[in-house]
Motif scaffolding. Sequence first.
Motif, PDB file in Angstrom:
ATOM      1  N   THR A  94       0.833  -1.205   0.000  1.00 38.96           N
ATOM      2  CA  THR A  94       0.000   0.000   0.000  1.00 38.96           C
ATOM      3  C   THR A  94       0.868   1.256   0.000  1.00 38.96           C
ATOM      4  O   THR A  94       0.602   2.207  -0.745  1.00 38.96           O
ATOM      5  CB  THR A  94      -0.933   0.000   1.218  1.00 38.96           C
ATOM      6  OG1 THR A  94      -1.723  -1.190   1.204  1.00 38.96           O
ATOM      7  CG2 THR A  94      -1.836   1.212   1.222  1.00 38.96           C
ATOM      8  N   GLY A  95       1.905   1.264   0.816  1.00 37.58           N
ATOM      9  CA  GLY A  95       2.814   2.417   0.858  1.00 37.58           C
ATOM     10  C   GLY A  95       3.544   2.601  -0.460  1.00 37.58           C
ATOM     11  O   GLY A  95       3.715   3.737  -0.924  1.00 37.58           O
ATOM     12  N   ALA A  96       3.956   1.496  -1.090  1.00 35.68           N
ATOM     13  CA  ALA A  96       4.649   1.593  -2.376  1.00 35.68           C
ATOM     14  C   ALA A  96       3.712   2.108  -3.462  1.00 35.68           C
ATOM     15  O   ALA A  96       4.097   2.944  -4.296  1.00 35.68           O
ATOM     16  CB  ALA A  96       5.219   0.238  -2.771  1.00 35.68           C
ATOM     17  N   ALA A  97       2.458   1.642  -3.460  1.00 37.83           N
ATOM     18  CA  ALA A  97       1.483   2.117  -4.454  1.00 37.83           C
ATOM     19  C   ALA A  97       1.188   3.590  -4.247  1.00 37.83           C
ATOM     20  O   ALA A  97       1.098   4.366  -5.215  1.00 37.83           O
ATOM     21  CB  ALA A  97       0.204   1.291  -4.367  1.00 37.83           C
ATOM     22  N   LEU A  98       1.048   4.005  -2.996  1.00 36.25           N
ATOM     23  CA  LEU A  98       0.794   5.413  -2.701  1.00 36.25           C
ATOM     24  C   LEU A  98       1.970   6.285  -3.142  1.00 36.25           C
ATOM     25  O   LEU A  98       1.780   7.358  -3.738  1.00 36.25           O
ATOM     26  CB  LEU A  98       0.527   5.600  -1.209  1.00 36.25           C
ATOM     27  CG  LEU A  98       0.190   7.011  -0.763  1.00 36.25           C
ATOM     28  CD1 LEU A  98      -1.151   7.439  -1.354  1.00 36.25           C
ATOM     29  CD2 LEU A  98       0.163   7.094   0.745  1.00 36.25           C
ATOM     30  N   ALA A  99       3.186   5.835  -2.882  1.00 31.60           N
ATOM     31  CA  ALA A  99       4.372   6.593  -3.302  1.00 31.60           C
ATOM     32  C   ALA A  99       4.450   6.678  -4.827  1.00 31.60           C
ATOM     33  O   ALA A  99       4.812   7.729  -5.377  1.00 31.60           O
ATOM     34  CB  ALA A  99       5.639   5.952  -2.740  1.00 31.60           C
ATOM     35  N   ALA A 100       4.083   5.605  -5.528  1.00 37.07           N
ATOM     36  CA  ALA A 100       4.105   5.623  -6.991  1.00 37.07           C
ATOM     37  C   ALA A 100       3.055   6.582  -7.546  1.00 37.07           C
ATOM     38  O   ALA A 100       3.323   7.338  -8.485  1.00 37.07           O
ATOM     39  CB  ALA A 100       3.873   4.214  -7.536  1.00 37.07           C
ATOM     40  N   VAL A 101       1.863   6.602  -6.958  1.00 37.66           N
ATOM     41  CA  VAL A 101       0.808   7.507  -7.423  1.00 37.66           C
ATOM     42  C   VAL A 101       1.205   8.957  -7.178  1.00 37.66           C
ATOM     43  O   VAL A 101       1.037   9.815  -8.056  1.00 37.66           O
ATOM     44  CB  VAL A 101      -0.542   7.169  -6.739  1.00 37.66           C
ATOM     45  CG1 VAL A 101      -1.563   8.258  -6.966  1.00 37.66           C
ATOM     46  CG2 VAL A 101      -1.054   5.835  -7.241  1.00 37.66           C
ATOM     47  N   ILE A 102       1.755   9.247  -6.017  1.00 40.11           N
ATOM     48  CA  ILE A 102       2.195  10.616  -5.721  1.00 40.11           C
ATOM     49  C   ILE A 102       3.324  11.024  -6.664  1.00 40.11           C
ATOM     50  O   ILE A 102       3.353  12.151  -7.172  1.00 40.11           O
ATOM     51  CB  ILE A 102       2.618  10.739  -4.242  1.00 40.11           C
ATOM     52  CG1 ILE A 102       1.382  10.640  -3.346  1.00 40.11           C
ATOM     53  CG2 ILE A 102       3.362  12.042  -3.986  1.00 40.11           C
ATOM     54  CD1 ILE A 102       1.694  10.565  -1.869  1.00 40.11           C
ATOM     55  N   GLY A 103       4.239  10.116  -6.944  1.00 43.55           N
ATOM     56  CA  GLY A 103       5.334  10.412  -7.866  1.00 43.55           C
ATOM     57  C   GLY A 103       4.837  10.685  -9.274  1.00 43.55           C
ATOM     58  O   GLY A 103       5.298  11.622  -9.938  1.00 43.55           O
ATOM     59  N   LEU A 104       3.889   9.902  -9.767  1.00 43.76           N
ATOM     60  CA  LEU A 104       3.320  10.140 -11.094  1.00 43.76           C
ATOM     61  C   LEU A 104       2.564  11.467 -11.145  1.00 43.76           C
ATOM     62  O   LEU A 104       2.643  12.197 -12.138  1.00 43.76           O
ATOM     63  CB  LEU A 104       2.401   8.989 -11.493  1.00 43.76           C
ATOM     64  CG  LEU A 104       3.101   7.684 -11.852  1.00 43.76           C
ATOM     65  CD1 LEU A 104       2.082   6.584 -12.079  1.00 43.76           C
ATOM     66  CD2 LEU A 104       3.970   7.868 -13.073  1.00 43.76           C
ATOM     67  N   TRP A 105       1.835  11.780 -10.076  1.00 45.15           N
ATOM     68  CA  TRP A 105       1.117  13.047 -10.036  1.00 45.15           C
ATOM     69  C   TRP A 105       2.089  14.231 -10.064  1.00 45.15           C
ATOM     70  O   TRP A 105       1.876  15.196 -10.781  1.00 45.15           O
ATOM     71  CB  TRP A 105       0.226  13.100  -8.792  1.00 45.15           C
ATOM     72  CG  TRP A 105      -0.493  14.401  -8.649  1.00 45.15           C
ATOM     73  CD1 TRP A 105      -1.541  14.856  -9.401  1.00 45.15           C
ATOM     74  CD2 TRP A 105      -0.180  15.438  -7.724  1.00 45.15           C
ATOM     75  NE1 TRP A 105      -1.902  16.108  -8.988  1.00 45.15           N
ATOM     76  CE2 TRP A 105      -1.094  16.495  -7.954  1.00 45.15           C
ATOM     77  CE3 TRP A 105       0.758  15.578  -6.716  1.00 45.15           C
ATOM     78  CZ2 TRP A 105      -1.072  17.657  -7.213  1.00 45.15           C
ATOM     79  CZ3 TRP A 105       0.773  16.746  -5.985  1.00 45.15           C
ATOM     80  CH2 TRP A 105      -0.133  17.763  -6.237  1.00 45.15           C
ATOM     81  N   LEU A 106       3.169  14.150  -9.274  1.00 44.38           N
ATOM     82  CA  LEU A 106       4.167  15.214  -9.264  1.00 44.38           C
ATOM     83  C   LEU A 106       4.847  15.355 -10.630  1.00 44.38           C
ATOM     84  O   LEU A 106       5.126  16.474 -11.078  1.00 44.38           O
ATOM     85  CB  LEU A 106       5.208  14.966  -8.177  1.00 44.38           C
ATOM     86  CG  LEU A 106       4.735  15.182  -6.746  1.00 44.38           C
ATOM     87  CD1 LEU A 106       5.818  14.744  -5.765  1.00 44.38           C
ATOM     88  CD2 LEU A 106       4.367  16.631  -6.513  1.00 44.38           C
ATOM     89  N   LEU A 107       5.094  14.246 -11.298  1.00 42.05           N
ATOM     90  CA  LEU A 107       5.684  14.290 -12.630  1.00 42.05           C
ATOM     91  C   LEU A 107       4.734  14.939 -13.625  1.00 42.05           C
ATOM     92  O   LEU A 107       5.141  15.770 -14.446  1.00 42.05           O
ATOM     93  CB  LEU A 107       6.046  12.877 -13.080  1.00 42.05           C
ATOM     94  CG  LEU A 107       6.835  12.751 -14.367  1.00 42.05           C
ATOM     95  CD1 LEU A 107       8.176  13.444 -14.228  1.00 42.05           C
ATOM     96  CD2 LEU A 107       7.031  11.298 -14.710  1.00 42.05           C
TER      97      LEU A 107
END
Length: 156
Positions: free
Chosen positions: A42-55
């Motif tokens: 869950t933490g890894a998925a959340l970090a990936a979503v936040i990273g894609l949004w920031l990109l």
Amino acid sequence: MAAGAALVDVVAVRAGRRAAAWRRELAAALATRPVDDRWMLTGAALAAVIGLWLLMVALTPGLRHLLPMRSPAKQRAQLDRDGAAVLLRDAALRVPGVRTARIRVRRHRILARTDVHFRDPRQVKADLAAVLDDERDRLALSHPPRIVVRVRQRIP
């Protein structure tokens, strides 16, 4: 807020102090949990979503095509760059001797390129600079860009 706290703690560790208790506990928990744990995924998925949004936010243009205008009240007004270019081009075409005018409006500069038909190019350039300066002031931009005028004479 969390990033600021983590940054302060990293700087403190680099300065020779011990890591904060919350950081030591988090590191121990992450070291002991298996990779396929539900909370880890869950933490890894959340970090990936936040990273894609920031990109995505970093790559989108935002409101750079709008020029902020002066306002006496607490209102916000903006002018589209293409609209400002059309207004300035129309003003440039009213100058005697100008055959064609191409205007580019950027954040810090307005570039006007014109072809002179029958007058002295220096006179046309002076008249055109004055007209564009007046028209730019009528736009009431909060940060008025400087005007660069380029004139060339076209002989038919």
